[in-house]
Design an enzyme around this catalytic site. Structure first.
Site, short mmCIF file in Angstrom:
data_model
loop_
_atom_site.label_atom_id
_atom_site.label_comp_id
_atom_site.label_asym_id
_atom_site.label_seq_id
_atom_site.Cartn_x
_atom_site.Cartn_y
_atom_site.Cartn_z
N ARG A 23 0.93 -1.13 -0.02
CA ARG A 23 -0.13 -0.06 0.16
C ARG A 23 0.85 1.13 0.05
O ARG A 23 1.14 2.00 -1.09
CB ARG A 23 -0.88 0.02 1.27
CG ARG A 23 -2.11 0.78 1.15
CD ARG A 23 -1.92 2.44 1.18
NE ARG A 23 -1.45 2.77 2.37
CZ ARG A 23 -0.84 4.19 2.60
NH1 ARG A 23 -0.93 5.05 1.74
NH2 ARG A 23 -0.21 4.39 3.87
N ASP A 24 1.48 1.66 1.18
CA ASP A 24 2.40 2.68 1.22
C ASP A 24 3.39 2.91 0.36
O ASP A 24 3.81 3.96 -0.25
CB ASP A 24 2.68 2.97 2.61
CG ASP A 24 3.51 4.15 3.08
OD1 ASP A 24 3.12 5.12 2.10
OD2 ASP A 24 4.05 4.26 4.08
N HIS A 215 6.19 3.71 12.64
CA HIS A 215 6.35 3.83 11.21
C HIS A 215 7.24 4.95 10.50
O HIS A 215 6.81 6.27 10.79
CB HIS A 215 4.79 4.13 10.51
CG HIS A 215 4.95 4.08 9.05
ND1 HIS A 215 3.98 3.49 8.27
CD2 HIS A 215 5.47 4.76 8.13
CE1 HIS A 215 4.10 3.70 6.85
NE2 HIS A 215 5.28 4.73 6.72
N HIS A 217 10.26 6.59 8.06
CA HIS A 217 10.72 6.89 6.90
C HIS A 217 12.19 7.16 6.75
O HIS A 217 12.80 7.65 7.85
CB HIS A 217 10.26 7.83 5.98
CG HIS A 217 8.75 7.65 5.61
ND1 HIS A 217 8.33 8.21 4.38
CD2 HIS A 217 7.96 6.52 5.81
CE1 HIS A 217 7.07 7.88 4.21
NE2 HIS A 217 6.69 6.89 5.37
N CYS A 248 9.75 9.44 -0.58
CA CYS A 248 9.53 10.69 0.25
C CYS A 248 8.60 11.65 -0.94
O CYS A 248 9.33 11.89 -1.79
CB CYS A 248 10.62 11.50 0.93
SG CYS A 248 10.04 12.80 1.72
N ASN A 257 10.12 4.51 3.07
CA ASN A 257 9.80 3.60 4.19
C ASN A 257 11.18 2.98 4.54
O ASN A 257 11.93 2.68 3.56
CB ASN A 257 8.88 2.65 3.62
CG ASN A 257 7.45 3.41 3.82
OD1 ASN A 257 6.92 3.75 4.78
ND2 ASN A 257 7.08 3.38 2.79
#
Lengths: 320, 320
Positions: A23-24, A215, A217, A248, A257
């Site tokens: 997803r992300d 979570h 990055h 990003c 991530n």
């Protein structure tokens, strides 16, 4: 692995990793990834031992074409009772589709900073929370759980620093809505170890009411140092993306991530069990690289496990 | 920066960074960097506030053409009394040249693992130490100090795990030779936070006799997590390379040294003063990128400082 590794004082014995690459990660990739490719990627991650997935998002297919096959991807894994499948849901329409598709939990999201929430979803935080209350009613009796993500939890690209109290307030509102899983999202890579410790300590009173997940990055290179800080505070849930899929949103050359295989490497080498196979995660990361057609930023997928180099016979000419 | 940052319990208030890009970094780069470019790069790092440099190495120009201008590069900075300039020295001939060129200290190196020492310098560790004793005699009365680097301190590409006792034995031998500065080198990126803690604790009894420095490669993504572990143990000296110059000798796509600007970012954001300007280090990293003609792996040079994005007005469509 792990048995001979000395643990690190204060670290938990085990941790749960939620894979958010499908997803992300994919949502930020410019290449459209086909449904069979998405399914193959998730299958490879299941094979590697991961059991928690943010599989997709139920958003407008016009706004996010990459996620237009959300229901189809989910249905491929609905029979895996050992897997916990979540999807990002921005509104009531998405919630209806997610429940229909059979998710285990819906991830609702708002930003700790008002400006980011306004720019991101065109609503105030208060409006977002009212929408979540409606979704909570919809979910009642369906067995589908709610999770809450707090975007810009470590800083905002518009406002700069974000007051820790704004994070605490949003987390408390999430708990009031019945959410038992709250993620602090490092939306634009502004988290630092000191901020992680500060926020985790400020949320300590919510333990028992909700699991706290982190979570990060790796936008500024300190993603795994932030994980280290989280582990030192006893946090046991982390989100990451295979190979470091995703980017990003603000910085073209910056990574997104934290890479799942790098996270697992750090944890297992620190005496924290993840249940995942590093070798199989590296294979999955290579599959992810083929699927998106670009080099991904994960490091362990390139260098291999620590002892992988032990049979090489080339050397350099001086120390390093 | 730094004044509003909450410190991290157990971390030191300040740390010393030795920039090794001009030596360890450039030595691994395939492009020949001209003498004026090397001087300009070091000057930009001085301008950014760094004061400790591994400037060059006095090795055979046939074996390492990149370092053939060692004396010339050093002489450009000999008048900077506020700068501490070291050079890597593999043998007596190199030591003579280094003393002649006016280094503040010579860095001598051996490996914790016998196989790596044999392959690296074609000598046993015992033979290396005998050579160091001769160099120590040569240095007597010159005012030039000796530093000791321990290669493969966290693992060996040939033998695999390296016993911590081998690291301690070599460190003690270095102290006996009069060295008051000892670096643990993560030659092929095998360091992990747990190993850092183990080794630092095993060397604790040497504190007071010698400063302990840590030198990590980010080959497996955990370079800054290892720095975090070192800081948690009170270690105050670190080595890094601007932009992450250099590579891993064994893994083509893997990164090498921890990037200086990323290290400074982590430290300053953790309440550890470095004396360096992050903005100017980012400029130096961009210069390093131009000089070697390739994208370097440093992250902060791409994303900028934490609050750099605070005025941007683009957004993504969902949280991350």
């Amino acid at each position: 692995m792990g048995t001979l590794v000395p643990g690190i004082p204060g670290f938990p014995d085990r941790a749960v990793i939620t894979e958010v690459g499908p997803r992300d990660g994919l949502q930020s990739e410019p290449v459209f990834v086909s449904t069979p490719e998405k399914i193959a990627l998730i299958q490879s991650l299941l094979d590697a031992g991961l059991r928690h997935f943010e599989v997709t998002s139920f958003v407008s297919p016009r706004a996010v074409p990459q996620m237009r096959d959300a229901a189809e991807v989910l249905s491929a894994f609905r029979d895996r009772k050992d897997a916990h499948l979540t999807a990002l849901v921005p509104n009531m329409r998405g919630a209806e589709a997610a429940i229909e598709a059979g998710v285990d939990a819906m991830v609702l999201f708002a930003s700790a900073s008002e400006s980011h929430n306004l720019k991101n979803v065109n609503r105030s935080r208060a409006q977002s929370l009212r929408g979540f209350a409606d979704i909570a009613k919809l979910a009642e009796g369906t067995g589908v759980k709610l999770q809450g993500a707090i975007a810009t939890a470590f800083g905002c690209p518009f406002e700069g620093e974000v007051d820790v109290q704004a994070v605490v307030d949003l987390a408390c509102a999430y708990v009031d809505l019945g959410m038992d899983y709250i993620t602090l999202g490092d939306t634009t890579g502004m988290a630092t170890p000191a901020l992680v410790i500060q926020r985790v300590q400020a949320l300590r009173h919510l333990r028992g009411e909700a699991a706290l997940a982190l979570h990060f990055h790796n936008t500024r290179g300190v993603g795994l140092a932030c994980v280290y800080a989280g582990l030192s505070q006893g946090v046991t849930h982390y989100e990451s993306s295979i190979g470091g899929l995703g980017g990003c949103p603000f910085v073209p050359r910056a990574t997104g991530n934290v890479a799942t295989e790098d996270l697992v490497y750090l944890m297992e080498e620190s005496g924290v069990s993840t249940g995942a196979s590093l070798d199989l995660l590296i294979e999955a990361a290579k599959l992810a690289e083929r699927v998106v057609g670009r080099e991904l930023p994960g490091q362990v997928m390139k260098a291999g496990p620590r002892l992988a180099a032990a049979s090489m016979d080339s050397v350099r000419t001086a120390n390093g």
